[in-house]
Scaffold this motif. Sequence first.
Motif, PDB file in Angstrom:
ATOM      1  N   HIS A 197       0.845  -1.205   0.000  1.00 23.06           N
ATOM      2  CA  HIS A 197       0.000   0.000   0.000  1.00 23.06           C
ATOM      3  C   HIS A 197       0.880   1.256   0.000  1.00 23.06           C
ATOM      4  O   HIS A 197       0.678   2.168  -0.806  1.00 23.06           O
ATOM      5  CB  HIS A 197      -0.917  -0.009   1.221  1.00 23.06           C
ATOM      6  CG  HIS A 197      -1.776   1.201   1.356  1.00 23.06           C
ATOM      7  ND1 HIS A 197      -3.129   1.191   1.140  1.00 23.06           N
ATOM      8  CD2 HIS A 197      -1.471   2.488   1.684  1.00 23.06           C
ATOM      9  CE1 HIS A 197      -3.625   2.405   1.324  1.00 23.06           C
ATOM     10  NE2 HIS A 197      -2.627   3.212   1.661  1.00 23.06           N
ATOM     11  N   GLU A 198       1.862   1.299   0.897  1.00 25.24           N
ATOM     12  CA  GLU A 198       2.732   2.477   0.989  1.00 25.24           C
ATOM     13  C   GLU A 198       3.631   2.602  -0.243  1.00 25.24           C
ATOM     14  O   GLU A 198       3.874   3.704  -0.729  1.00 25.24           O
ATOM     15  CB  GLU A 198       3.557   2.450   2.277  1.00 25.24           C
ATOM     16  CG  GLU A 198       2.734   2.453   3.557  1.00 25.24           C
ATOM     17  CD  GLU A 198       1.683   3.545   3.623  1.00 25.24           C
ATOM     18  OE1 GLU A 198       1.909   4.647   3.074  1.00 25.24           O
ATOM     19  OE2 GLU A 198       0.618   3.303   4.213  1.00 25.24           O
ATOM     20  N   TYR A 199       4.104   1.478  -0.743  1.00 31.07           N
ATOM     21  CA  TYR A 199       4.946   1.493  -1.945  1.00 31.07           C
ATOM     22  C   TYR A 199       4.174   2.070  -3.130  1.00 31.07           C
ATOM     23  O   TYR A 199       4.732   2.820  -3.942  1.00 31.07           O
ATOM     24  CB  TYR A 199       5.428   0.072  -2.243  1.00 31.07           C
ATOM     25  CG  TYR A 199       6.449  -0.010  -3.345  1.00 31.07           C
ATOM     26  CD1 TYR A 199       7.806   0.148  -3.073  1.00 31.07           C
ATOM     27  CD2 TYR A 199       6.069  -0.259  -4.664  1.00 31.07           C
ATOM     28  CE1 TYR A 199       8.758   0.069  -4.081  1.00 31.07           C
ATOM     29  CE2 TYR A 199       7.013  -0.344  -5.677  1.00 31.07           C
ATOM     30  CZ  TYR A 199       8.357  -0.181  -5.382  1.00 31.07           C
ATOM     31  OH  TYR A 199       9.298  -0.257  -6.376  1.00 31.07           O
ATOM     32  N   ASP A 200       2.885   1.734  -3.225  1.00 29.66           N
ATOM     33  CA  ASP A 200       2.049   2.307  -4.289  1.00 29.66           C
ATOM     34  C   ASP A 200       2.129   3.837  -4.287  1.00 29.66           C
ATOM     35  O   ASP A 200       2.190   4.460  -5.348  1.00 29.66           O
ATOM     36  CB  ASP A 200       0.588   1.888  -4.116  1.00 29.66           C
ATOM     37  CG  ASP A 200       0.267   0.530  -4.728  1.00 29.66           C
ATOM     38  OD1 ASP A 200       1.155  -0.074  -5.370  1.00 29.66           O
ATOM     39  OD2 ASP A 200      -0.891   0.079  -4.556  1.00 29.66           O
ATOM     40  N   HIS A 201       2.111   4.438  -3.099  1.00 25.57           N
ATOM     41  CA  HIS A 201       2.172   5.903  -3.015  1.00 25.57           C
ATOM     42  C   HIS A 201       3.437   6.452  -3.679  1.00 25.57           C
ATOM     43  O   HIS A 201       3.411   7.535  -4.263  1.00 25.57           O
ATOM     44  CB  HIS A 201       2.142   6.372  -1.551  1.00 25.57           C
ATOM     45  CG  HIS A 201       0.781   6.361  -0.943  1.00 25.57           C
ATOM     46  ND1 HIS A 201      -0.241   7.179  -1.374  1.00 25.57           N
ATOM     47  CD2 HIS A 201       0.284   5.644   0.089  1.00 25.57           C
ATOM     48  CE1 HIS A 201      -1.318   6.961  -0.636  1.00 25.57           C
ATOM     49  NE2 HIS A 201      -1.034   6.026   0.253  1.00 25.57           N
ATOM     50  N   LEU A 202       4.533   5.715  -3.591  1.00 25.19           N
ATOM     51  CA  LEU A 202       5.794   6.182  -4.183  1.00 25.19           C
ATOM     52  C   LEU A 202       5.741   6.149  -5.710  1.00 25.19           C
ATOM     53  O   LEU A 202       6.509   6.833  -6.382  1.00 25.19           O
ATOM     54  CB  LEU A 202       6.969   5.346  -3.677  1.00 25.19           C
ATOM     55  CG  LEU A 202       7.133   5.256  -2.162  1.00 25.19           C
ATOM     56  CD1 LEU A 202       8.398   4.485  -1.819  1.00 25.19           C
ATOM     57  CD2 LEU A 202       7.122   6.624  -1.502  1.00 25.19           C
ATOM     58  N   ASP A 203       4.824   5.334  -6.234  1.00 24.59           N
ATOM     59  CA  ASP A 203       4.653   5.230  -7.684  1.00 24.59           C
ATOM     60  C   ASP A 203       3.437   6.003  -8.180  1.00 24.59           C
ATOM     61  O   ASP A 203       2.999   5.820  -9.328  1.00 24.59           O
ATOM     62  CB  ASP A 203       4.539   3.759  -8.091  1.00 24.59           C
ATOM     63  CG  ASP A 203       5.880   3.033  -8.023  1.00 24.59           C
ATOM     64  OD1 ASP A 203       6.928   3.712  -8.013  1.00 24.59           O
ATOM     65  OD2 ASP A 203       5.877   1.793  -7.986  1.00 24.59           O
ATOM     66  N   GLY A 204       2.861   6.842  -7.315  1.00 20.11           N
ATOM     67  CA  GLY A 204       1.732   7.666  -7.726  1.00 20.11           C
ATOM     68  C   GLY A 204       0.413   6.925  -7.798  1.00 20.11           C
ATOM     69  O   GLY A 204      -0.499   7.341  -8.512  1.00 20.11           O
TER      70      GLY A 204
END
Length: 186
Positions: A140-147
Amino acid sequence: MIYPITVYGDPLLRKVAQPIDKDFEGLNEFIENMFETMYHSDGVGLAAPQIGKSLRVFVVDASSAADEEPELEGFKKAFINPEILERTGDEWVMNEGCLSLPEIREDVSRPEHVKIKYLDENLEEHIEEYGGFAARVIQHEYDHLDGKLLIDHLNPLRKRLLKGKLTAITKGKVRTSYRIVLPGKK
């Protein structure tokens, strides 16, 4: 320092975040502030774009779920310049929320396991594997880094049904226990 949370509608949440330079000044203080902001907002994870910083870093503390998954006892980490190397296992659905999408909770399907390479707050490299809830929070948090946001995992009909709620968020017509920054109001 507690940062306000950037909410849906801000273009920064849709950008790919930039790697943190190894001589990033004040890194440990920045990470401490991220944890403080996450705890203040009752989150289990927080990515830098959610506080208006386009940086590839996120923090997690999933130890609150240790009753269901004992291996999460003390699971508190910072992930700097992470790279997911592998996602494996069966897809499983869990209801997720997001600090940048207040008042929205949706069922999201994600792989059960993840292998991730990252730097810790001392800039030491790790390659680790996680499963269950830890893997879900990391993805979930990694998704934020990819927009990406959790709504990007929903089918088109479900997204259309959320349109009113999403519009309300962009206008600040939501209730939160934490400060938010509306799109274009930095």
